[in-house]
Design a protein around this motif. Sequence first.
Motif, mmCIF file in Angstrom:
data_model
loop_
_atom_site.group_PDB
_atom_site.id
_atom_site.type_symbol
_atom_site.label_atom_id
_atom_site.label_comp_id
_atom_site.label_asym_id
_atom_site.label_seq_id
_atom_site.Cartn_x
_atom_site.Cartn_y
_atom_site.Cartn_z
ATOM 1 N N LEU A 12 0.809 -1.217 0.000
ATOM 2 C CA LEU A 12 0.000 0.000 0.000
ATOM 3 C C LEU A 12 0.841 1.265 0.000
ATOM 4 N N SER A 13 2.162 1.125 0.046
ATOM 5 C CA SER A 13 3.032 2.298 0.164
ATOM 6 C C SER A 13 3.492 2.854 -1.176
ATOM 7 N N VAL A 14 3.149 2.198 -2.299
ATOM 8 C CA VAL A 14 3.719 2.605 -3.583
ATOM 9 C C VAL A 14 3.306 4.018 -3.995
ATOM 10 N N GLY A 15 2.074 4.431 -3.663
ATOM 11 C CA GLY A 15 1.649 5.788 -3.999
ATOM 12 C C GLY A 15 2.479 6.829 -3.281
ATOM 13 N N ALA A 16 2.789 6.553 -2.019
ATOM 14 C CA ALA A 16 3.630 7.468 -1.246
ATOM 15 C C ALA A 16 5.056 7.482 -1.788
ATOM 16 N N VAL A 17 5.536 6.335 -2.262
ATOM 17 C CA VAL A 17 6.868 6.272 -2.862
ATOM 18 C C VAL A 17 6.916 7.116 -4.132
ATOM 19 N N VAL A 18 5.836 7.099 -4.910
ATOM 20 C CA VAL A 18 5.746 7.953 -6.093
ATOM 21 C C VAL A 18 5.950 9.415 -5.701
ATOM 22 N N THR A 76 4.044 2.317 6.512
ATOM 23 C CA THR A 76 5.066 2.962 5.699
ATOM 24 C C THR A 76 4.463 4.070 4.849
ATOM 25 N N LEU A 77 3.281 3.823 4.295
ATOM 26 C CA LEU A 77 2.579 4.854 3.520
ATOM 27 C C LEU A 77 2.411 6.127 4.349
ATOM 28 N N THR A 78 1.949 5.968 5.590
ATOM 29 C CA THR A 78 1.708 7.125 6.453
ATOM 30 C C THR A 78 3.002 7.858 6.781
ATOM 31 N N ILE A 79 4.047 7.092 7.092
ATOM 32 C CA ILE A 79 5.342 7.698 7.417
ATOM 33 C C ILE A 79 5.902 8.474 6.232
ATOM 34 N N VAL A 80 5.885 7.847 5.067
ATOM 35 C CA VAL A 80 6.458 8.474 3.872
ATOM 36 C C VAL A 80 5.661 9.707 3.464
ATOM 37 N N ARG A 81 4.340 9.649 3.553
ATOM 38 C CA ARG A 81 3.520 10.819 3.243
ATOM 39 C C ARG A 81 3.875 11.984 4.155
ATOM 40 N N PRO A 123 3.864 17.216 -3.861
ATOM 41 C CA PRO A 123 3.798 16.438 -2.615
ATOM 42 C C PRO A 123 2.573 15.540 -2.493
ATOM 43 N N THR A 124 1.504 15.885 -3.194
ATOM 44 C CA THR A 124 0.293 15.060 -3.129
ATOM 45 C C THR A 124 0.210 14.041 -4.263
ATOM 46 N N ALA A 125 1.274 13.911 -5.029
ATOM 47 C CA ALA A 125 1.268 12.969 -6.159
ATOM 48 C C ALA A 125 1.114 11.537 -5.660
ATOM 49 N N GLY A 126 0.535 10.705 -6.498
ATOM 50 C CA GLY A 126 0.459 9.276 -6.200
ATOM 51 C C GLY A 126 -0.677 8.850 -5.299
ATOM 52 N N ILE A 127 -1.554 9.782 -4.903
ATOM 53 C CA ILE A 127 -2.669 9.409 -4.037
ATOM 54 C C ILE A 127 -3.589 8.443 -4.775
ATOM 55 N N SER A 128 -3.874 7.323 -4.142
ATOM 56 C CA SER A 128 -4.720 6.228 -4.648
ATOM 57 C C SER A 128 -4.057 5.432 -5.773
ATOM 58 N N TYR A 129 -2.799 5.738 -6.111
ATOM 59 C CA TYR A 129 -2.118 4.965 -7.157
ATOM 60 C C TYR A 129 -1.950 3.509 -6.741
ATOM 61 N N GLU A 130 -1.813 3.262 -5.435
ATOM 62 C CA GLU A 130 -1.677 1.885 -4.974
ATOM 63 C C GLU A 130 -2.951 1.091 -5.285
ATOM 64 N N ALA A 174 9.238 4.250 -7.530
ATOM 65 C CA ALA A 174 10.123 5.421 -7.548
ATOM 66 C C ALA A 174 10.375 5.875 -8.982
ATOM 67 N N LEU A 175 10.559 4.921 -9.891
ATOM 68 C CA LEU A 175 10.742 5.268 -11.299
ATOM 69 C C LEU A 175 9.484 5.962 -11.834
ATOM 70 N N ALA A 176 8.313 5.439 -11.458
ATOM 71 C CA ALA A 176 7.058 6.072 -11.876
ATOM 72 C C ALA A 176 6.964 7.492 -11.330
ATOM 73 N N GLY A 177 7.422 7.689 -10.091
ATOM 74 C CA GLY A 177 7.397 9.022 -9.495
ATOM 75 C C GLY A 177 8.303 9.996 -10.224
ATOM 76 N N ILE A 178 9.460 9.516 -10.653
ATOM 77 C CA ILE A 178 10.383 10.357 -11.410
ATOM 78 C C ILE A 178 9.769 10.737 -12.753
#
Length: 324
Positions: free
Chosen positions: A75-81, A134-139, A244-251, A229-233
């Motif tokens: 569930l953390s991939v959106g936050a990683v983005v 992890t999602l919450t921490i990274v956000r 900073p709000t990118a990737g919300i619900s991407y997971e 991370a590659l998707a985020g880049i």
Amino acid sequence: METKPRQGIAVLGKYNIGTSATLLAIVVVLFVFLSLTSAVFPTPGNLSNLLRQTSINGIIALGMLMVIITAGIDLSVGAVVAIAGIVNALMLQAGVSMWVSIPLTLVIGAAIGVFNGILIHEVSITPFIATLGTLTIVRGLVMIMSGARMVANLPKEFGQIASGDIFGIPSMFIIWMALFLVTVFLLNYTQLGRNFFIIGSSKEVARLSGIRLRINMYTVYGLSSLYAALAGILLSSRLSMGVPTAGISYELDAIAAVVIGGGSLFGAAGSAIGAVLGAIIMQTIRNGGNLLGIDPFALQVIIGALILIAVGIDQFRMRRAEKG
């Protein structure tokens, strides 16, 4: 002790062929229908835009696929983005070359995934709770690092990564397809990929078979976060800023793409081509729905229904396999 995983993989291969053919037919029908009902849909500009957006979601889906094959969830991939976009943007803004900032950002992304693997394997926290934490921490870290502001004024050459094309094909789509081929090779022609399927079939069988669960769990979650991370880049390159709000619900989109593509939340089932086609179907529905003026909330209902149908089919298939 190896019988169960081998049977699961054999059934998986047969199942994915039929599933992929069905998904491909759905994609063709969608493209034909939207081309007939919207004059804008088949235009080069719209198709290019569709490929670019699908590439971002599709890359994340490929990473999620590997985790789901092991009967896990990330569930953390959106936050990683989001953090990848911000970290890379901050380094670029500080004058760091993108040839340095991008590799460093990918390493940071992979490290977050390894952290998930540690929580799951060493601390025995369930994947859902571990990656949710992890999602919450990274956000939170993203907001602290960015001051809850967008990071703009990035070099033009960085923006060209997403906006560029090769022979008319968007570079982002080419990157996605290259990663697709890497994932196909990894899952089908390496011991690591076979380990993922066996772990998803039964962790106990995997352990008794001599598979090192620790390194495999670190690797699968590390790869999932690396892909994110590659998707985020790429997303920050497309927007020419870190958001900073990118990737919300991407997971959720990634999980949906894998499940629609034939992946099983029970593990040991799924394919890279299924995840790709699942991502294309979801994004095509969104793109076509917007062009036809369909309420975006109605589109969410449609996509939600697709997910429920896919999960229902998965449940039915599992029950039938248990009875057989």
